[in-house]
Design a protein around this motif. Sequence first.
Motif, PDB file in Angstrom:
ATOM      1  N   LEU A  48       0.696  -1.170   0.057  1.00  0.00           N
ATOM      2  CA  LEU A  48       0.058   0.112   0.053  1.00  0.00           C
ATOM      3  C   LEU A  48       0.840   1.448  -0.090  1.00  0.00           C
ATOM      4  O   LEU A  48       0.631   2.156  -0.613  1.00  0.00           O
ATOM      5  CB  LEU A  48      -0.874  -0.043   1.188  1.00  0.00           C
ATOM      6  CG  LEU A  48      -1.828   1.147   1.522  1.00  0.00           C
ATOM      7  CD1 LEU A  48      -2.840   1.403   0.222  1.00  0.00           C
ATOM      8  CD2 LEU A  48      -2.767   1.138   2.693  1.00  0.00           C
ATOM      9  N   ASP A  49       1.971   1.314   0.734  1.00  0.00           N
ATOM     10  CA  ASP A  49       2.992   2.445   0.837  1.00  0.00           C
ATOM     11  C   ASP A  49       3.521   2.543  -0.377  1.00  0.00           C
ATOM     12  O   ASP A  49       3.718   3.642  -0.812  1.00  0.00           O
ATOM     13  CB  ASP A  49       3.867   2.266   1.895  1.00  0.00           C
ATOM     14  CG  ASP A  49       3.244   2.434   3.222  1.00  0.00           C
ATOM     15  OD1 ASP A  49       2.142   3.100   3.546  1.00  0.00           O
ATOM     16  OD2 ASP A  49       3.958   1.836   4.123  1.00  0.00           O
ATOM     17  N   LYS A  50       3.857   1.641  -1.099  1.00  0.00           N
ATOM     18  CA  LYS A  50       4.357   1.721  -2.485  1.00  0.00           C
ATOM     19  C   LYS A  50       3.647   2.145  -3.417  1.00  0.00           C
ATOM     20  O   LYS A  50       4.188   3.026  -4.374  1.00  0.00           O
ATOM     21  CB  LYS A  50       4.942   0.357  -2.813  1.00  0.00           C
ATOM     22  CG  LYS A  50       6.220  -0.169  -2.198  1.00  0.00           C
ATOM     23  CD  LYS A  50       6.726  -1.410  -2.628  1.00  0.00           C
ATOM     24  CE  LYS A  50       8.017  -2.047  -1.982  1.00  0.00           C
ATOM     25  NZ  LYS A  50       8.405  -3.339  -2.473  1.00  0.00           N
ATOM     26  N   ASP A  51       2.374   1.817  -3.426  1.00  0.00           N
ATOM     27  CA  ASP A  51       1.417   2.279  -4.549  1.00  0.00           C
ATOM     28  C   ASP A  51       1.024   3.843  -4.196  1.00  0.00           C
ATOM     29  O   ASP A  51       1.001   4.595  -4.991  1.00  0.00           O
ATOM     30  CB  ASP A  51       0.100   1.197  -4.004  1.00  0.00           C
ATOM     31  CG  ASP A  51       0.257   0.046  -4.731  1.00  0.00           C
ATOM     32  OD1 ASP A  51       1.025  -0.352  -5.643  1.00  0.00           O
ATOM     33  OD2 ASP A  51      -0.659  -0.720  -4.456  1.00  0.00           O
ATOM     34  N   LEU A  52       1.071   4.066  -3.128  1.00  0.00           N
ATOM     35  CA  LEU A  52       0.825   5.492  -2.638  1.00  0.00           C
ATOM     36  C   LEU A  52       1.916   6.409  -3.172  1.00  0.00           C
ATOM     37  O   LEU A  52       1.813   7.471  -3.482  1.00  0.00           O
ATOM     38  CB  LEU A  52       0.667   5.711  -1.092  1.00  0.00           C
ATOM     39  CG  LEU A  52      -0.647   5.317  -0.389  1.00  0.00           C
ATOM     40  CD1 LEU A  52      -0.641   5.546   0.985  1.00  0.00           C
ATOM     41  CD2 LEU A  52      -2.046   6.094  -0.979  1.00  0.00           C
ATOM     42  N   LEU A  53       3.239   5.946  -2.985  1.00  0.00           N
ATOM     43  CA  LEU A  53       4.382   6.574  -3.454  1.00  0.00           C
ATOM     44  C   LEU A  53       4.388   6.876  -4.957  1.00  0.00           C
ATOM     45  O   LEU A  53       4.750   7.839  -5.525  1.00  0.00           O
ATOM     46  CB  LEU A  53       5.622   6.022  -2.882  1.00  0.00           C
ATOM     47  CG  LEU A  53       6.897   6.684  -3.337  1.00  0.00           C
ATOM     48  CD1 LEU A  53       7.152   8.093  -3.014  1.00  0.00           C
ATOM     49  CD2 LEU A  53       7.973   5.928  -3.009  1.00  0.00           C
ATOM     50  N   ASP A  66       1.560   6.837  -7.012  1.00  0.00           N
ATOM     51  CA  ASP A  66       0.677   7.327  -7.304  1.00  0.00           C
ATOM     52  C   ASP A  66       1.065   8.965  -7.230  1.00  0.00           C
ATOM     53  O   ASP A  66       0.768   9.833  -7.991  1.00  0.00           O
ATOM     54  CB  ASP A  66      -0.626   7.314  -6.467  1.00  0.00           C
ATOM     55  CG  ASP A  66      -1.765   8.122  -6.900  1.00  0.00           C
ATOM     56  OD1 ASP A  66      -2.198   7.962  -8.112  1.00  0.00           O
ATOM     57  OD2 ASP A  66      -2.529   8.790  -5.952  1.00  0.00           O
ATOM     58  N   PHE A  67       1.805   9.325  -6.078  1.00  0.00           N
ATOM     59  CA  PHE A  67       2.189  10.724  -5.836  1.00  0.00           C
ATOM     60  C   PHE A  67       3.203  11.120  -6.840  1.00  0.00           C
ATOM     61  O   PHE A  67       3.243  12.069  -7.470  1.00  0.00           O
ATOM     62  CB  PHE A  67       2.926  10.739  -4.303  1.00  0.00           C
ATOM     63  CG  PHE A  67       3.519  11.980  -4.176  1.00  0.00           C
ATOM     64  CD1 PHE A  67       3.125  12.861  -3.561  1.00  0.00           C
ATOM     65  CD2 PHE A  67       5.101  11.748  -4.321  1.00  0.00           C
ATOM     66  CE1 PHE A  67       3.530  14.449  -3.348  1.00  0.00           C
ATOM     67  CE2 PHE A  67       5.550  13.281  -4.221  1.00  0.00           C
ATOM     68  CZ  PHE A  67       4.755  14.545  -3.568  1.00  0.00           C
ATOM     69  N   LEU A  68       4.280  10.246  -7.042  1.00  0.00           N
ATOM     70  CA  LEU A  68       5.317  10.562  -8.257  1.00  0.00           C
ATOM     71  C   LEU A  68       4.534  10.801  -9.466  1.00  0.00           C
ATOM     72  O   LEU A  68       4.971  11.660 -10.292  1.00  0.00           O
ATOM     73  CB  LEU A  68       6.217   9.360  -8.295  1.00  0.00           C
ATOM     74  CG  LEU A  68       7.186   9.343  -7.058  1.00  0.00           C
ATOM     75  CD1 LEU A  68       8.108   7.938  -7.038  1.00  0.00           C
ATOM     76  CD2 LEU A  68       7.835  10.742  -6.637  1.00  0.00           C
ATOM     77  N   ALA A  69       3.519   9.995  -9.715  1.00  0.00           N
ATOM     78  CA  ALA A  69       2.976  10.085 -11.415  1.00  0.00           C
ATOM     79  C   ALA A  69       2.243  11.149 -11.388  1.00  0.00           C
ATOM     80  O   ALA A  69       2.308  12.089 -12.291  1.00  0.00           O
ATOM     81  CB  ALA A  69       2.152   8.771 -11.408  1.00  0.00           C
ATOM     82  N   LYS A  70       1.535  11.792 -10.325  1.00  0.00           N
ATOM     83  CA  LYS A  70       0.734  12.922 -10.419  1.00  0.00           C
ATOM     84  C   LYS A  70       1.749  14.253 -10.356  1.00  0.00           C
ATOM     85  O   LYS A  70       1.333  15.297 -11.147  1.00  0.00           O
ATOM     86  CB  LYS A  70       0.135  13.133  -9.044  1.00  0.00           C
ATOM     87  CG  LYS A  70      -1.290  12.324  -9.021  1.00  0.00           C
ATOM     88  CD  LYS A  70      -2.289  12.554  -8.006  1.00  0.00           C
ATOM     89  CE  LYS A  70      -3.414  11.683  -8.055  1.00  0.00           C
ATOM     90  NZ  LYS A  70      -4.686  11.930  -6.724  1.00  0.00           N
ATOM     91  N   ARG A  71       2.897  14.035  -9.459  1.00  0.00           N
ATOM     92  CA  ARG A  71       3.921  15.165  -9.503  1.00  0.00           C
ATOM     93  C   ARG A  71       4.371  15.494 -10.982  1.00  0.00           C
ATOM     94  O   ARG A  71       4.657  16.295 -11.344  1.00  0.00           O
ATOM     95  CB  ARG A  71       5.043  14.904  -8.558  1.00  0.00           C
ATOM     96  CG  ARG A  71       5.734  16.108  -8.571  1.00  0.00           C
ATOM     97  CD  ARG A  71       6.923  15.706  -7.323  1.00  0.00           C
ATOM     98  NE  ARG A  71       7.970  14.609  -7.869  1.00  0.00           N
ATOM     99  CZ  ARG A  71       9.023  14.235  -7.078  1.00  0.00           C
ATOM    100  NH1 ARG A  71       9.251  14.688  -5.839  1.00  0.00           N
ATOM    101  NH2 ARG A  71       9.759  13.383  -7.704  1.00  0.00           N
ATOM    102  N   GLU A  72       4.762  14.187 -11.639  1.00  0.00           N
ATOM    103  CA  GLU A  72       5.506  14.039 -13.062  1.00  0.00           C
ATOM    104  C   GLU A  72       4.305  14.974 -14.050  1.00  0.00           C
ATOM    105  O   GLU A  72       4.684  15.690 -15.020  1.00  0.00           O
ATOM    106  CB  GLU A  72       5.572  13.062 -13.243  1.00  0.00           C
ATOM    107  CG  GLU A  72       6.424  12.642 -14.834  1.00  0.00           C
ATOM    108  CD  GLU A  72       7.565  13.172 -14.775  1.00  0.00           C
ATOM    109  OE1 GLU A  72       8.226  13.463 -15.803  1.00  0.00           O
ATOM    110  OE2 GLU A  72       8.353  13.059 -13.745  1.00  0.00           O
TER     111      GLU A  72
END
Length: 290
Positions: free
Chosen positions: A21-26, A28-34
Amino acid sequence: MSVRTFTPAVRVGNWNEDISLDKDLLKDFLAKREKGELLIQKTSNLKKSVLQKTELSVTTDGLLHFGDMVMLVNPENAVESLSNTSPVSGNFALSVNPEESAMHTTGHLTLPCGISASTNIKSCARNSFIISSVDGSKIGEPLYYGQNFALRTSEGFMGHLFLASDHKTFGKSSKKSYLQEVSLTDQPSYQACWQIAYLDPQLRMEHEGFPIPANTKVLILHSKTNQCLAVLRKHVLWTFFGKEQEISTHTFLNAHKVEENENHWIIVTGNPSDEINTMFDRPKPLSKIK
């Protein structure tokens, strides 16, 4: 409700699912930031677009023309400032007051969209308006006292919207003063028609039909309701850009039946000798300071 008292490093319970779950959240965060989809990125881009510097039109003959990009400034009254009778001192520019949440999803200025008075008098997208024709006048022709015209925002991000007003009703009025509301509309109608009137009421009739000089104090009247555009310095609005003043369409008259400073406007053009400042920033001759 169970509270996780251990980190994924302590392998108890569903530790493997917690790590995933923590990996998926990270991810998702990196994809949105990109993609620039983070809320902080959207807010930053929104401010950059709305506050982007604009080039005001430079008038060679000293007059206002259709097609000119201008800024509308309610100047500080020197007498009120010195006597401390004005609740808020300073110069105010007519500015677009957008709905932040709506623009995060559309990427441009959308309705409903209000109007406020900002202390930022440096020309930018939110306080620059284009003088538009409503009677077939061509771009470049002078604007005359008493002639109907429209004020609209620029193309692109600002949405090509028109400054409008209408009679107040029980369900529609300005938020703080409950006077006649001023807002933006995407439909060019009689509600979006305005006129310029000469400041001195004793000489107003004599100036009807004459071209309007830029960068001088005038009155801006709403054609349908015959009320003057006004800055309400006593009424504060909290906007996306901070504390600003309310705008309304209401004529304020003193004991001599003369419009007060709330209704005074200077239609500002660009400075031909300075790309950074406007004609409003130029030093005034001592003989003209009132």
